[in-house]
Design an enzyme around this catalytic site. Structure first.
Site, short mmCIF file in Angstrom:
data_model
loop_
_atom_site.label_atom_id
_atom_site.label_comp_id
_atom_site.label_asym_id
_atom_site.label_seq_id
_atom_site.Cartn_x
_atom_site.Cartn_y
_atom_site.Cartn_z
N LEU A 112 0.85 -1.13 -0.05
CA LEU A 112 -0.02 0.06 0.21
C LEU A 112 0.81 1.22 0.09
O LEU A 112 1.93 1.32 0.63
CB LEU A 112 -0.83 -0.10 1.20
CG LEU A 112 -1.97 -0.96 1.38
CD1 LEU A 112 -2.72 -0.89 2.60
CD2 LEU A 112 -2.78 -1.08 -0.01
N ASP A 113 0.65 2.16 -0.86
CA ASP A 113 1.78 3.35 -0.90
C ASP A 113 1.21 4.15 0.45
O ASP A 113 0.37 3.98 0.99
CB ASP A 113 1.39 4.17 -2.25
CG ASP A 113 -0.25 4.91 -2.19
OD1 ASP A 113 -0.46 5.58 -1.27
OD2 ASP A 113 -0.70 4.58 -3.29
N LYS A 114 2.39 5.14 0.43
CA LYS A 114 2.40 5.85 1.57
C LYS A 114 1.17 6.61 2.10
O LYS A 114 0.60 6.85 3.13
CB LYS A 114 3.59 7.12 1.46
CG LYS A 114 3.66 8.00 2.78
CD LYS A 114 4.69 8.85 2.50
CE LYS A 114 6.09 8.40 2.71
NZ LYS A 114 7.07 9.53 2.68
N ASP A 115 0.18 7.03 1.08
CA ASP A 115 -1.01 7.76 1.18
C ASP A 115 -2.29 6.72 1.13
O ASP A 115 -3.20 7.30 1.10
CB ASP A 115 -1.18 8.64 0.12
CG ASP A 115 -0.01 9.86 -0.02
OD1 ASP A 115 0.20 10.17 1.05
OD2 ASP A 115 0.51 10.20 -1.03
#
Length: 244
Positions: A112-115
């Protein structure tokens, strides 16, 4: 693990991050390793590595960490990166420090990306990891997206068509299911794991994802009582629900 493996006690504990084999030997001599209520004197002894070992073995008076073959479910907070080495906050930061030294290492199952927040699985079981991410398994992933602009109403049919092409790719996306919650909020179910897929899908229809949260992977749903940054171990039967 598909079958019960055995390991020398010193090798097992060293691979679990408790120290070098020499340090494990000294710990045993000091009475710091107990198995089934009996002090372990010979750390070269081979023992079965079974899921119940953490209930049967104590290290310095504390239960043994989960043996190899673990699966964790984490409620990933915003701002954390799914990496071992990048700068900034990492998902591995929420785990016990000793677990960073485990071999095999604990890795995220996909990213999952940082955002993006929500359900993230981690494991040290490479076979389980590859089965979950295998395109042949079609493991569904459910995301809740908050959008910058109201939906036009045509997105659902396009996402379900199996004909949507993402920019820079030569193969269309597999059919995906869109559930409209409000004009600017939707739930999207995908069975692939392409780079920034959900954000790029909405970008392809002229919208922008302002917030993204993963609610489910396969048959596993993020528990309501698991706060961001919290995690829990999954029993083997729970982990298997990812394939439901």
């Amino acid at each position: 693990m598909s079958k019960t493996q055995t390991s020398r006690i010193d090798k097992l504990l060293s691979n679990m991050g408790y120290g070098s084999r020499t340090e494990i030997g000294r710990l045993a001599q000091a009475g710091g390793i107990v198995l089934d209520g009996v002090d372990v004197a010979d750390v070269s002894k081979r023992i079965p590595v079974t899921p119940d070992l953490s209930q049967r073995m104590q290290i310095d008076g504390a239960p043994l960490d989960p043996p190899p073959g673990l699966v964790l479910l984490l409620n990933k907070p915003l701002g954390m990166t799914c990496s071992h080495k990048e700068d900034g906050a990492l998902v591995h930061d929420v785990l016990p420090d000793r677990w960073r030294r485990r071999d095999p290492a604990i890795s995220t199952i996909g990213r999952l990306d940082k955002d993006t927040s929500g359900l993230l699985l981690l494991t040290d079981d490479g076979d389980f990891l590859h089965r979950v991410i295998s395109p042949r398994r079609h493991v569904a992933k459910v995301y809740r997206a908050t959008l910058a602009r109201p939906l036009a109403g045509t997105e659902g049919a396009l996402f379900a068509s199996g004909e949507l092409m993402l920019e820079g790719e030569a193969k269309p996306l597999a059919p995906a299911e869109l559930e409209i919650i409000t004009p600017t909020e939707a739930r999207l179910t995908v069975t692939e794991g392409r780079y920034h897929q959900v954000r790029r899908m909405f970008a392809a229809v002229g919208n922008h994802v302002e917030a993204l949260h993963r609610e489910r992977v396969g048959g596993l749903t993020l528990p309501d009582d698991l706060e961001p940054g919290q995690w829990r171990l999954l029993a083997p039967d729970e982990a298997a629900r990812v394939f439901d």
